[in-house]
Design a protein around this motif. Structure first.
Motif, PDB file in Angstrom:
ATOM      1  N   THR A  21     -12.605  -6.458  -7.007  1.00  0.00           N
ATOM      2  CA  THR A  21     -11.901  -6.770  -8.007  1.00  0.00           C
ATOM      3  C   THR A  21     -12.062  -8.233  -8.415  1.00  0.00           C
ATOM      4  O   THR A  21     -11.513  -9.164  -7.278  1.00  0.00           O
ATOM      5  N   ARG A  75       0.724  -1.128   0.035  1.00  0.00           N
ATOM      6  CA  ARG A  75      -0.078   0.069   0.111  1.00  0.00           C
ATOM      7  C   ARG A  75       0.808   1.264  -0.036  1.00  0.00           C
ATOM      8  O   ARG A  75       0.542   2.329  -0.658  1.00  0.00           O
ATOM      9  N   CYS A 101      -7.489   1.015   5.107  1.00  0.00           N
ATOM     10  CA  CYS A 101      -7.849   0.058   4.521  1.00  0.00           C
ATOM     11  C   CYS A 101      -7.864  -1.561   5.048  1.00  0.00           C
ATOM     12  O   CYS A 101      -7.366  -1.838   5.942  1.00  0.00           O
ATOM     13  N   ASP A 135      -9.864  -3.202 -10.907  1.00  0.00           N
ATOM     14  CA  ASP A 135      -8.807  -2.129 -10.537  1.00  0.00           C
ATOM     15  C   ASP A 135      -7.794  -2.747 -10.004  1.00  0.00           C
ATOM     16  O   ASP A 135      -7.582  -3.458  -8.844  1.00  0.00           O
ATOM     17  N   HIS A 183     -16.134   0.402  -0.410  1.00  0.00           N
ATOM     18  CA  HIS A 183     -15.306  -0.664  -0.754  1.00  0.00           C
ATOM     19  C   HIS A 183     -14.937  -0.813  -2.390  1.00  0.00           C
ATOM     20  O   HIS A 183     -15.902  -0.225  -3.001  1.00  0.00           O
ATOM     21  N   ARG A 184     -14.299  -1.727  -2.528  1.00  0.00           N
ATOM     22  CA  ARG A 184     -13.878  -1.919  -4.283  1.00  0.00           C
ATOM     23  C   ARG A 184     -13.770  -3.529  -4.277  1.00  0.00           C
ATOM     24  O   ARG A 184     -12.996  -4.267  -3.567  1.00  0.00           O
ATOM     25  N   SER A 244      -7.078   1.089  -3.497  1.00  0.00           N
ATOM     26  CA  SER A 244      -7.383   1.745  -4.990  1.00  0.00           C
ATOM     27  C   SER A 244      -7.464   3.114  -4.962  1.00  0.00           C
ATOM     28  O   SER A 244      -7.929   3.903  -4.175  1.00  0.00           O
ATOM     29  N   SER A 292      -6.381  -1.851  -6.610  1.00  0.00           N
ATOM     30  CA  SER A 292      -7.019  -2.531  -5.372  1.00  0.00           C
ATOM     31  C   SER A 292      -6.704  -3.663  -5.000  1.00  0.00           C
ATOM     32  O   SER A 292      -6.674  -4.067  -3.628  1.00  0.00           O
ATOM     33  N   THR A 329     -11.901  -4.660  -0.751  1.00  0.00           N
ATOM     34  CA  THR A 329     -11.029  -3.941  -0.135  1.00  0.00           C
ATOM     35  C   THR A 329     -11.926  -2.732   0.523  1.00  0.00           C
ATOM     36  O   THR A 329     -12.255  -2.014  -0.403  1.00  0.00           O
ATOM     37  N   HIS A 346     -12.212   0.824   2.020  1.00  0.00           N
ATOM     38  CA  HIS A 346     -11.361   2.033   2.214  1.00  0.00           C
ATOM     39  C   HIS A 346     -12.175   3.023   3.262  1.00  0.00           C
ATOM     40  O   HIS A 346     -13.098   2.991   3.211  1.00  0.00           O
ATOM     41  N   SER A 353      -8.386  -5.571   3.506  1.00  0.00           N
ATOM     42  CA  SER A 353      -8.627  -6.426   2.303  1.00  0.00           C
ATOM     43  C   SER A 353      -9.248  -8.134   2.765  1.00  0.00           C
ATOM     44  O   SER A 353      -8.372  -8.408   3.489  1.00  0.00           O
TER      45      SER A 353
END
Length: 217
Positions: A144, A15, A86, A188, A141-142, A196, A191, A122, A124, A88
């Protein structure tokens, strides 16, 4: 540019590297949390909520430390800063998993993952600090998609023996040795590495910060 202080609440070197490569020079402060206890207390909540709430909890712990700590190195952040946190986890077959920690767990996870597609979630959180107070907090969140290669038992054993998958969510990396064992991702890439950039930019905008104001040239 660069007048607003940035604090990354994470011990993850990946990160930190993503942010540095993207023009930020954050200070690093690590939250001391019992993540398993926090997850257990959540009960039955959607997977996206789990990672987002964990990111928020980390943000609260970091902000509390910054505000109570007399360390002058964080004075600028107390006056005018943003805190980025973050969390994950990998969602595969309806099950969330974080860091495996031990070789046996990592091997078992890879045997379940190989040949399948999971989603790296993940959470955030961005906290805006000004004049020693929390001005605003936003989180999201994201997700992927990650397609895992159908690798052999021997390859899994050799990868786990490197130690790399023991320390990362989902027991894999995109930007390290694990990248050889992935067939592709959907979404992404930053991420998957840990944070991300697009989502962080959006969250910063929601607390009134243009990401270009954070660039250090």
């Amino acid at each position: 540019m660069g007048s607003i202080s940035v604090v990354l609440g994470s011990a993850s070197p990946a990160r930190l590297r993503v942010l540095r490569d993207a023009g930020l020079v954050p200070q690093v402060l690590v939250a001391d949390l019992d993540e398993d206890a926090i997850v257990a207390a959540m009960g039955d909540v959607p997977p996206a909520d789990v990672v987002t709430r964990l990111a928020r909890a980390k943000g609260e712990a970091i902000v509390s430390s910054i505000r109570s700590d007399g360390n002058p190195s964080f004075e600028a952040a107390r006056v005018d800063g943003v805190v980025l946190t973050c969390d994950s986890m990998l969602l595969l077959d309806g099950e969330l998993s974080g860091k495996p920690h031990t070789p046996d767990v990592a091997i078992a996870r890879w045997k379940r993952m190989r040949g399948k597609t999971g989603h790296l979630l993940t959470g955030h959180c961005v906290t805006r600090l000004r004049d020693g107070a929390v001005e605003s907090v936003v989180a999201d969140h994201r997700s992927t998609g990650v397609a895992f290669s159908d690798v052999s038992d021997e390859t899994i054993a050799r990868y786990v023996a490197t130690g790399e998958p023991l320390k990362v969510a989902g027991a894999f990396t995109l930007d390290g040795l694990g990248g050889w064992l992935l067939d592709g991702i959907t979404g992404d890439p930053s991420s998957v590495i840990g944070i991300s950039l697009p989502l962080t930019r959006e969250l910063l905008a929601r607390v009134g910060v243009d990401v270009t104001d954070l660039w250090r040239t």
